[in-house]
Scaffold this active site. Structure first.
Site, short mmCIF file in Angstrom:
data_model
loop_
_atom_site.label_atom_id
_atom_site.label_comp_id
_atom_site.label_asym_id
_atom_site.label_seq_id
_atom_site.Cartn_x
_atom_site.Cartn_y
_atom_site.Cartn_z
CD1 TRP A 3 -2.60 1.82 0.42
CD2 TRP A 3 -1.27 2.52 2.09
NE1 TRP A 3 -2.90 3.13 0.69
CE2 TRP A 3 -2.10 3.58 1.70
CE3 TRP A 3 -0.34 2.72 3.11
CZ2 TRP A 3 -2.04 4.83 2.31
CZ3 TRP A 3 -0.26 3.96 3.72
CH2 TRP A 3 -1.12 5.01 3.32
CD GLU B 294 -4.80 -1.46 2.01
OE1 GLU B 294 -3.63 -1.62 2.40
OE2 GLU B 294 -5.74 -1.20 2.78
CE LYS C 77 -6.28 5.78 1.96
NZ LYS C 77 -5.48 6.08 3.17
CG ASP D 84 -8.90 -0.70 4.46
OD1 ASP D 84 -9.93 -0.19 4.93
OD2 ASP D 84 -7.80 -0.68 5.07
CG HIS E 64 -8.97 1.93 1.70
ND1 HIS E 64 -7.73 1.44 1.41
CD2 HIS E 64 -8.84 2.47 2.94
CE1 HIS E 64 -6.90 1.65 2.41
NE2 HIS E 64 -7.57 2.27 3.36
CG HIS F 193 -6.19 -4.25 5.13
ND1 HIS F 193 -5.28 -3.24 4.91
CD2 HIS F 193 -5.45 -5.38 5.31
CE1 HIS F 193 -4.05 -3.74 4.95
NE2 HIS F 193 -4.13 -5.04 5.18
CG ASP G 207 -9.56 4.90 5.58
OD1 ASP G 207 -10.01 3.92 6.19
OD2 ASP G 207 -8.45 4.92 5.02
CG ASP H 123 -8.12 2.89 9.63
OD1 ASP H 123 -8.35 1.78 9.12
OD2 ASP H 123 -7.57 3.82 8.99
CG ASP I 142 -5.65 -1.36 8.14
OD1 ASP I 142 -5.11 -0.81 9.12
OD2 ASP I 142 -5.55 -0.92 6.98
C1 RNT Z 1 -4.03 2.90 4.67
C2 RNT Z 1 -4.16 1.44 4.44
C3 RNT Z 1 -3.04 0.61 4.97
C4 RNT Z 1 -2.59 1.03 6.36
C5 RNT Z 1 -1.55 0.12 6.98
C6 RNT Z 1 -0.95 0.73 8.19
O1 RNT Z 1 -5.16 3.61 4.33
O2 RNT Z 1 -5.38 0.98 4.94
O3 RNT Z 1 -3.40 -0.72 4.93
O4 RNT Z 1 -3.68 1.13 7.23
O5 RNT Z 1 -0.64 -0.22 6.06
ZN ZN Z 2 -5.69 -1.15 4.87
#
Ligand code: RNT
Ligand code: ZN
Length: 419
Positions: free
Chosen positions: A186, A227, A229, A260, A263, A287, A295, A297, A327
């Site tokens: 990523w 990955e 986003k 993810d 994303h 993720h 986003d 998290d 994640d």
């Molecule tokens: C970032 C991505 C990625 C990170 C990690 C820390 O938007 O989701 O996966 O969260 O690599």
């Molecule tokens: Zn991620």
């Protein structure tokens, strides 16, 4: 409900209730036991890592200032050990390159398996498989948030070398631990404001990725994932590695696509994408996260989307083709609890999906009996999932119900609060 015999009694009743619908709970638990979840190391220290004291960059952010975060690899492993002891089943660890375990300063393009020996030994001892991630952020050469797609050839070369070094580390993990390591690429590359030339960075990214993946590695030991986003903080207008970009890349190159949860546009969910991309990809990586308005998290909770993700994996028989990783990074609560809550929820969601009378539901649907389909899906929501879950925890030797919380609080008082 705490003592073993009441958990067992409740399970026997639940087992009968599910059996009446044609669901075998023992079988469901036997399948569940074999599904690993990859815990992300970065929840333990707000994506800080042990390479330098610099701040987090790349358009991602952990908010909160809860005391007790891990400051060394030993501390992080100790915290992880506590978390795993509250999570039923055998699970994996997902490590980022900045979590290298060495006293010396090593440049990112010079890291090797030897800098992760402490992690490998620990994982061997605890029987965890490991996954890996190059770190293309929090570094002077990523100061302008361009790495593999940078216009400067020297900077691109540095990050390509990092990507290659990380695949070798991932391969070493796979060889030494006897289970393939998924290395996820990523990059933060993007732009705050509207970019005139959106094409050139993407063409550069294709070339950089091709250079990173040029060497074939035996999939018995190592798998590559990419990955995409939508946007990052300060990178709102353009992301080089968008979903469309990586979907095309993954399909054309035969690598895994990482989806993810955070994303995509706010009303888009990854549960709806799994069966679509799986028509064209052998395997994918998830993720699992929880975006709140952005986003963000947040810690994964047992919400509709988590249940839907698990249903897609189980209903479609994807357990061997979908790698499940978490994640998120919440710095506002006890970080060990954050791991435990999210991981237990992921496993609970898989259990809920395994306890569906899938054949019966499919039958209703193919018969056009949508009344029964809806009725049944709603009835299922109040069946005794909790009794089966408690029994699973009891069998696995991990705390039943909320008992884990007192243990984490105790660890906080004895260890985390002293940091
Ligand atoms: C970032 C991505 C990625 C990170 C990690 C820390 O938007 O989701 O996966 O969260 O690599
Ligand atoms: Zn991620």
């Amino acid at each position: 409900m705490s003592n073993a015999s009441s958990v067992e009694k409740a399970y026997e009743l639940a087992k009968q209730q599910y059996a009446e619908l044609g669901v075998n709970t023992d079988q469901a638990l036997a399948i569940l036991k074999k599904i690993p979840v990859s815990l992300h190391c970065w929840q333990g220290d707000d994506v800080g890592g042990f390479e330098s004291k610099g701040s987090l960059s790349g358009g991602i952010q952990a908010t909160g200032n809860y005391p007790g975060k891990a400051r060394t690899a030993e501390e992080l492993r100790a915290d992880l050990d506590v978390a795993y002891s509250m999570i039923p089943g055998r699970h994996r660890l997902n490590l980022h390159a900045i979590y290298l375990d060495t006293d010396k300063k090593v440049e990112r393009n010079a890291i090797g398996p030897e800098h992760f020996a402490g992690w490998i030994d620990w994982a061997k001892g605890k029987l965890h498989g490991m996954d890996f991630n190059p770190t293309y952020f929090s570094h002077p050469k990523a100061a302008d948030n361009f790495t593999l797609a940078h216009a400067d050839e020297g900077i691109r070369k540095f990050w390509i070398e990092h990507g290659i070094a990380c695949r070798k580390i991932g391969e070493a993990f796979g060889r030494q631990l006897g289970t393939p390591c998924v290395t996820n690429q990523w990059i933060p590359d993007g732009s705050k404001d509207i970019l005139v030339d959106k094409k050139a960075p993407r063409e550069r990214l294709v070339k950089s990725l091709d250079a990173i993946f040029a060497e074939k590695i035996d999939p018995k030991f190592h798998l590559d994932a990419v990955e995409g986003k939508l946007f990052g903080l300060g990178l709102e207008s353009y992301t080089v590695g968008s979903h469309d970009f990586y979907l095309g890349y993954a399909i054309s190159r035969g690598v895994l696509l990482t989806l993810d949860s955070g994303h995509f546009h706010p009303t888009e969910v990854i549960s709806q994408k799994i069966s679509a991309v799986m028509c064209f990809l052998k395997e994918i990586l998830l993720h699992v996260s929880r975006p709140v308005r952005w986003d963000s998290d947040h810690v994964v909770i047992l919400d509709d989307e988590l249940l839907a993700i698990a249903q897609e994996i189980i209903r479609n028989g994807y357990t061997d083709r979908v790698h499940i990783g978490l994640d998120y990074f919440d710095a506002s609560i006890n970080r060990v609890a954050a791991w435990v809550i999210g991981a237990r929820n992921m496993i609970k969601a898989l259990l809920a999906a395994l306890l569906e009378p899938a054949d019966q539901l499919r039958q209703y649907e193919s018969n056009g009996d949508f009344t029964s389909r809806l009725a049944m899906l709603e009835e299922l929501k109040t069946l005794p999932l909790g009794a089966v879950w408690d029994y699973y925890c009891l069998q696995a030797g991990v705390p039943v119900g909320a008992q884990w919380l007192a243990k984490v609080k105790d660890y906080e008082a004895k260890v985390l609060s002293k940091r």
